[in-house]
Design a protein around this motif. Structure first.
Motif, PDB file in Angstrom:
ATOM      1  N   LYS A  51       0.817  -1.212   0.000  1.00 47.11           N
ATOM      2  CA  LYS A  51       0.000   0.000   0.000  1.00 47.11           C
ATOM      3  C   LYS A  51       0.852   1.263   0.000  1.00 47.11           C
ATOM      4  CE  LYS A  51      -4.178  -1.817   2.256  1.00 47.11           C
ATOM      5  NZ  LYS A  51      -3.829  -3.231   2.214  1.00 47.11           N
TER       6      LYS A  51
ATOM      7  N   ALA B 299       5.842  -3.701 -11.498  1.00 43.02           N
ATOM      8  CA  ALA B 299       4.949  -2.547 -11.353  1.00 43.02           C
ATOM      9  C   ALA B 299       3.551  -2.866 -11.865  1.00 43.02           C
ATOM     10  CB  ALA B 299       5.525  -1.347 -12.084  1.00 43.02           C
ATOM     11  N   ALA B 300       3.482  -3.669 -12.922  1.00 46.66           N
ATOM     12  CA  ALA B 300       2.179  -4.031 -13.501  1.00 46.66           C
ATOM     13  C   ALA B 300       1.358  -4.884 -12.545  1.00 46.66           C
ATOM     14  CB  ALA B 300       2.387  -4.773 -14.817  1.00 46.66           C
TER      15      ALA B 300
ATOM     16  N   GLU C 294       9.301  -3.222 -14.693  1.00 49.92           N
ATOM     17  CA  GLU C 294       8.036  -2.961 -15.387  1.00 49.92           C
ATOM     18  C   GLU C 294       7.038  -4.082 -15.117  1.00 49.92           C
ATOM     19  OE1 GLU C 294       9.659  -0.345 -19.208  1.00 49.92           O
ATOM     20  OE2 GLU C 294       9.474  -2.532 -19.373  1.00 49.92           O
TER      21      GLU C 294
ATOM     22  N   VAL D  47      -0.864  -2.530  -7.159  1.00 49.35           N
ATOM     23  CA  VAL D  47      -2.119  -1.783  -7.251  1.00 49.35           C
ATOM     24  C   VAL D  47      -1.991  -0.374  -6.682  1.00 49.35           C
ATOM     25  CG1 VAL D  47      -3.482  -3.901  -7.165  1.00 49.35           C
ATOM     26  CG2 VAL D  47      -2.949  -2.700  -5.039  1.00 49.35           C
ATOM     27  N   ASN D  48      -0.788  -0.008  -6.198  1.00 54.51           N
ATOM     28  CA  ASN D  48      -0.606   1.311  -5.579  1.00 54.51           C
ATOM     29  C   ASN D  48       0.003   2.322  -6.546  1.00 54.51           C
ATOM     30  OD1 ASN D  48       1.917   0.109  -5.705  1.00 54.51           O
ATOM     31  ND2 ASN D  48       2.623   0.931  -3.748  1.00 54.51           N
ATOM     32  N   SER D  49      -0.077   2.016  -7.844  1.00 53.35           N
ATOM     33  CA  SER D  49       0.424   2.921  -8.888  1.00 53.35           C
ATOM     34  C   SER D  49       1.864   3.360  -8.630  1.00 53.35           C
ATOM     35  CB  SER D  49      -0.475   4.157  -9.006  1.00 53.35           C
ATOM     36  OG  SER D  49      -1.792   3.783  -9.307  1.00 53.35           O
ATOM     37  N   PRO D  50       2.808   2.407  -8.584  1.00 53.74           N
ATOM     38  CA  PRO D  50       4.209   2.774  -8.343  1.00 53.74           C
ATOM     39  C   PRO D  50       4.755   3.657  -9.452  1.00 53.74           C
ATOM     40  CG  PRO D  50       4.069   0.523  -9.146  1.00 53.74           C
ATOM     41  CD  PRO D  50       2.664   0.964  -8.878  1.00 53.74           C
ATOM     42  N   GLN D  51       5.712   4.491  -9.100  1.00 46.93           N
ATOM     43  CA  GLN D  51       6.347   5.384 -10.074  1.00 46.93           C
ATOM     44  C   GLN D  51       7.691   4.784 -10.478  1.00 46.93           C
ATOM     45  OE1 GLN D  51       6.137   9.573  -9.163  1.00 46.93           O
ATOM     46  NE2 GLN D  51       8.139   9.960 -10.097  1.00 46.93           N
TER      47      GLN D  51
ATOM     48  N   PRO E 244       3.284   4.229  -0.929  1.00 45.53           N
ATOM     49  CA  PRO E 244       3.748   4.808  -2.192  1.00 45.53           C
ATOM     50  C   PRO E 244       5.152   4.316  -2.515  1.00 45.53           C
ATOM     51  CG  PRO E 244       2.720   6.484  -0.823  1.00 45.53           C
ATOM     52  CD  PRO E 244       2.839   5.262   0.030  1.00 45.53           C
TER      53      PRO E 244
END
Length: 214
Positions: free
Chosen positions: A151, A173-174, A170, A177-181, A153
């Motif tokens: 959860k 990251a896919a 990549e 669900v916490n939209s990693p940068q 960031p």
């Protein structure tokens, strides 16, 4: 700057570390070293010093005991024991949450190489304590089934010439669900040895931790 030697109670082991707390800090970043490194890792010490200069506390500690480190130097068996590393890192977060000097701080994790996977698993297991994660040249894919549970960031930093690790980041990251940068630093290889590249890692990490641990 107050740097003290500490013994971290972590999952039944007492692990040696360096705790640095800038005056008035509200944040503590725990480091998860990778690939057999220790609290003496020159790159992580450089990153920690810059974080300290930015007013962020740091805990550099050994994820392995001295005996385990000696064995690992020969067999390399412990550096890929992600569950062991994650268990000790999560226990170190618990230790910091109960230590008088750090219990009021907001906690972040900085993971390198295999340590990044340990950091993500620990973040998944301590969602109320870990507020932010930064991965440097990490292997987040090794966090496996814990990836969707993170959860906090998350910032994934990879060298632009570290093509295989870019792909692994990549893919990881896919699954999150916490939209990693994902930040790719041009011209950098896996260890960020090229001039200015580790400094860019530090800049990004400071921004991330200031944003999420203030």
């Amino acid at each position: 700057m107050n740097r003290t030697e500490v013994l971290v109670d972590a999952a039944g082991e007492r692990l040696e570390g360096f705790l640095t707390l800038p005056q008035g800090t509200s944040a503590l970043v725990l480091f998860a070293h990778g690939s057999g490194s220790s609290r003496f890792s020159p790159r992580n010490n450089m990153v920690a010093e810059q974080l300290n200069g930015a007013g962020i506390g740091t805990l550099l500690f050994d994820l392995l005991t001295a005996e385990e480190h000696r064995v690992d130097e020969v067999t390399r068996e412990y550096r890929f024991d992600i569950d062991l590393l994650a268990r000790r890192l999560a226990a170190a977060v618990d230790w910091a949450a109960h230590a008088s000097a750090t219990e009021q701080l907001n906690f972040g994790l900085f993971g390198s190489s295999t340590g990044a996977a340990a950091a993500l698993i620990a973040a998944a297991e301590r969602p109320l304590l870990v507020k932010a994660v930064v991965s440097r040249g990490g292997r987040p894919d090794l966090a496996g089934a814990d990836l969707p549970l993170v959860k906090a960031p998350t910032l994934l930093i990879v060298g632009g010439d570290d093509t295989q690790v870019i792909e692994l980041n990549e893919q990881a990251a896919a699954r999150m669900v916490n939209s990693p940068q994902l930040e790719i630093i041009p011209g950098a290889t896996h260890l960020f040895e090229e001039p200015g590249t580790l400094e860019e890692v530090v800049r990004l990490a400071i921004e991330w931790f200031r944003l999420h641990l203030s």
